[in-house]
Design a protein around this motif. Structure first.
Motif, short mmCIF file in Angstrom:
data_model
loop_
_atom_site.label_atom_id
_atom_site.label_comp_id
_atom_site.label_asym_id
_atom_site.label_seq_id
_atom_site.Cartn_x
_atom_site.Cartn_y
_atom_site.Cartn_z
N GLY A 1 -54.09 101.50 39.65
CA GLY A 1 -54.29 100.13 40.13
C GLY A 1 -54.67 99.20 38.99
O GLY A 1 -55.23 99.64 37.97
N ALA A 2 -54.33 97.94 39.14
CA ALA A 2 -54.64 96.95 38.10
C ALA A 2 -55.04 95.63 38.74
O ALA A 2 -54.84 94.56 38.16
N GLY A 3 -55.59 95.70 39.95
CA GLY A 3 -56.08 94.50 40.63
C GLY A 3 -57.54 94.26 40.29
O GLY A 3 -58.04 94.74 39.27
N ALA B 1 -60.31 95.39 41.64
CA ALA B 1 -61.19 96.57 41.61
C ALA B 1 -61.05 97.31 40.28
O ALA B 1 -62.05 97.71 39.68
N ASN C 1 -49.98 101.20 37.27
CA ASN C 1 -49.87 100.29 38.41
C ASN C 1 -48.42 100.14 38.84
O ASN C 1 -47.50 100.29 38.04
N ARG C 2 -48.26 99.87 40.14
CA ARG C 2 -46.92 99.64 40.69
C ARG C 2 -46.25 98.50 39.92
O ARG C 2 -45.11 98.59 39.51
N THR C 3 -46.97 97.42 39.71
CA THR C 3 -46.48 96.30 38.89
C THR C 3 -47.00 96.52 37.47
O THR C 3 -48.16 96.25 37.17
N LYS D 1 -49.13 93.99 35.24
CA LYS D 1 -50.57 93.80 35.47
C LYS D 1 -51.39 94.86 34.72
O LYS D 1 -52.46 94.57 34.19
N ALA E 1 -58.02 102.95 42.38
CA ALA E 1 -58.46 101.56 42.58
C ALA E 1 -57.33 100.74 43.20
O ALA E 1 -57.31 99.52 43.07
N SER F 1 -53.56 101.30 48.20
CA SER F 1 -52.49 102.06 48.85
C SER F 1 -52.96 102.72 50.14
O SER F 1 -52.21 102.78 51.11
N ALA G 1 -52.87 100.32 52.84
CA ALA G 1 -51.50 100.06 53.27
C ALA G 1 -50.94 101.23 54.08
O ALA G 1 -49.82 101.17 54.58
N VAL H 1 -49.98 104.15 52.99
CA VAL H 1 -48.90 104.91 52.34
C VAL H 1 -49.51 106.12 51.63
O VAL H 1 -50.72 106.23 51.49
N PRO I 1 -49.84 107.38 45.50
CA PRO I 1 -48.61 106.98 44.79
C PRO I 1 -48.31 107.74 43.50
O PRO I 1 -47.52 107.28 42.69
P1 ATR Z 1 -58.50 94.71 44.77
O1 ATR Z 1 -59.39 93.54 44.56
O2 ATR Z 1 -58.94 95.63 45.89
O3 ATR Z 1 -58.20 95.48 43.52
P2 ATR Z 1 -55.89 93.54 44.53
O4 ATR Z 1 -56.39 92.73 43.38
O5 ATR Z 1 -55.03 92.90 45.56
O6 ATR Z 1 -57.12 94.13 45.34
O7 ATR Z 1 -55.16 94.83 43.95
C1 ATR Z 1 -54.59 95.80 44.77
C2 ATR Z 1 -54.08 96.96 43.91
O8 ATR Z 1 -53.53 97.98 44.76
C3 ATR Z 1 -52.99 96.57 42.94
O9 ATR Z 1 -53.08 97.37 41.79
C4 ATR Z 1 -51.73 96.90 43.76
O10 ATR Z 1 -50.57 97.10 42.99
P3 ATR Z 1 -49.64 95.84 42.57
O11 ATR Z 1 -50.39 95.13 41.48
O12 ATR Z 1 -48.37 96.44 42.13
O13 ATR Z 1 -49.51 94.99 43.82
C5 ATR Z 1 -52.16 98.19 44.39
N1 ATR Z 1 -51.40 98.54 45.59
C6 ATR Z 1 -51.41 97.90 46.79
N2 ATR Z 1 -50.61 98.53 47.67
C7 ATR Z 1 -50.07 99.58 47.01
C8 ATR Z 1 -49.15 100.62 47.36
N3 ATR Z 1 -48.63 100.71 48.59
N4 ATR Z 1 -48.84 101.54 46.42
C9 ATR Z 1 -49.34 101.46 45.17
N5 ATR Z 1 -50.21 100.52 44.78
C10 ATR Z 1 -50.57 99.59 45.68
#
Ligand code: ATR
Length: 288
Positions: free
Chosen positions: A140-142, A144, A164-166, A169, A206, A209, A212, A214, A217
């Motif tokens: 994750g790279a959001g 958190a 991260n998926r994206t 980031k 972090a 997922s 969501a 799922v 990942p």
């Molecule tokens: P937070 O403050 O909880 O970190 P956020 O800033 O919206 O929330 O970040 C959500 C993170 O979960 C991101 O890293 C997101 O990946 P993207 O940057 O590609 O969107 C990741 N995430 C959310 N849904 C996901 C999924 N189904 N599979 C993989 N990563 C997911």
């Protein structure tokens, strides 16, 4: 009596009032801590309202800035709003570009971020898992992940891969944290979530997922034998990840300890005393 709270939307589920009330009892501090639901887009207005509502009558005419509203924790979706509203920022809030703790002092709004420190204390002290020299995968790279990364680097693992998926980031986080990583001689890498490599000692989820609904990942080969798999969430939201970790031979840990430890650090920022967080975590485990 001083007044504190946790601001979010939704906030009804928050366990922070229980935690801070226990901290206050254990340290003999007199304070009130409540859940504060804030309408989306009205964070600034809510803070101003609370500051003016909790104004001590005696000092009001002498000091327009005096307020009994001394601070708050900030949760989804206001961490960015809180960062933007602040007039001073701690180095760790600046690095994360997000804030989970505000302190109101002498007319200033001071932003801090205790999430990362809470995570590290839970892993190293409560779970007794030393991070130094380890190979770490941060998923994750959001917000958190950004909050965790600075303190994670300071714990001096051998290497941290941010996946991260994206990818962009992850690369951005990698870039903003490279000076700190160099300082602590930590190898910092950004990766696509599909190409992370194998055998990490510590896997930190972090991502959102599990929210969501799922699957985890990444492939289970990311776990080395006896790896610690840590989800920043707790309760039902962490369940699927924790089961996946155990199924593949890892040690699973949820984010309840992180919640208590980030609260303990916020409490210290506000009150200058450190509560017995391990004791409160034990009480929380019995409750949840
Ligand atoms: P937070 O403050 O909880 O970190 P956020 O800033 O919206 O929330 O970040 C959500 C993170 O979960 C991101 O890293 C997101 O990946 P993207 O940057 O590609 O969107 C990741 N995430 C959310 N849904 C996901 C999924 N189904 N599979 C993989 N990563 C997911």
């Amino acid at each position: 009596m001083d007044y504190y709270g946790v601001i979010g939307n939704p906030v009804a589920h928050s366990k922070s009032p229980f935690i801070h009330e226990r901290f206050a009892q254990l340290t003999q501090q007199e304070l009130i801590y409540e859940k504060i639901e804030c309408p989306i887009g009205q964070f600034k207005e809510k803070i101003e309202y609370l500051q003016s509502t909790y104004r001590p009558a005696l000092f009001n005419s002498l000091n327009q800035n005096a307020s009994l509203f001394k601070g708050c924790n900030v949760t989804i979706p206001f961490k960015q709003d809180a960062f933007n509203l602040a007039t001073k920022h701690s180095p760790r809030a600046l690095l994360a570009q997000a804030c989970n703790t505000l302190k109101f002092e002498e007319g200033h709004i001071i932003a801090d971020n205790t999430d990362g420190l809470g995570l590290i204390r839970d892993i190293e002290i409560n779970a007794k898992f030393p991070i130094k020299g380890k190979k770490v995968l941060l998923l994750g790279a959001g917000g958190a992940a950004a909050g965790a990364l600075g303190p994670l680097i300071e714990a001096m693992p051998l290497q941290i891969t941010i996946a991260n998926r994206t990818v962009a980031k992850a690369e951005h986080l990698c870039m903003t944290h490279t000076p700190l990583a160099k300082l602590h001689q930590v190898q910092l890498l950004a990766s696509s979530i599909n190409a992370v490599g194998d055998a990490y000692d510590l896997l930190i989820n972090a991502t959102a997922s599990s929210l969501a609904g799922v699957q985890v990942p990444v492939n289970d080969s990311v776990l080395s034998p006896q790896a610690l798999g840590y989800d920043m969430m707790y309760g039902p939201n962490a369940q699927a990840f924790l089961e996946w970790v155990e199924l593949h031979g890892g040690i699973a840990r949820d984010g309840l300890g992180m919640l208590v430890e980030q609260a303990a650090e916020a409490f210290y920022i506000w009150r200058g005393v450190r509560p017995d967080s391990a004791r409160v975590l034990q009480e929380m485990r019995q409750k949840v």
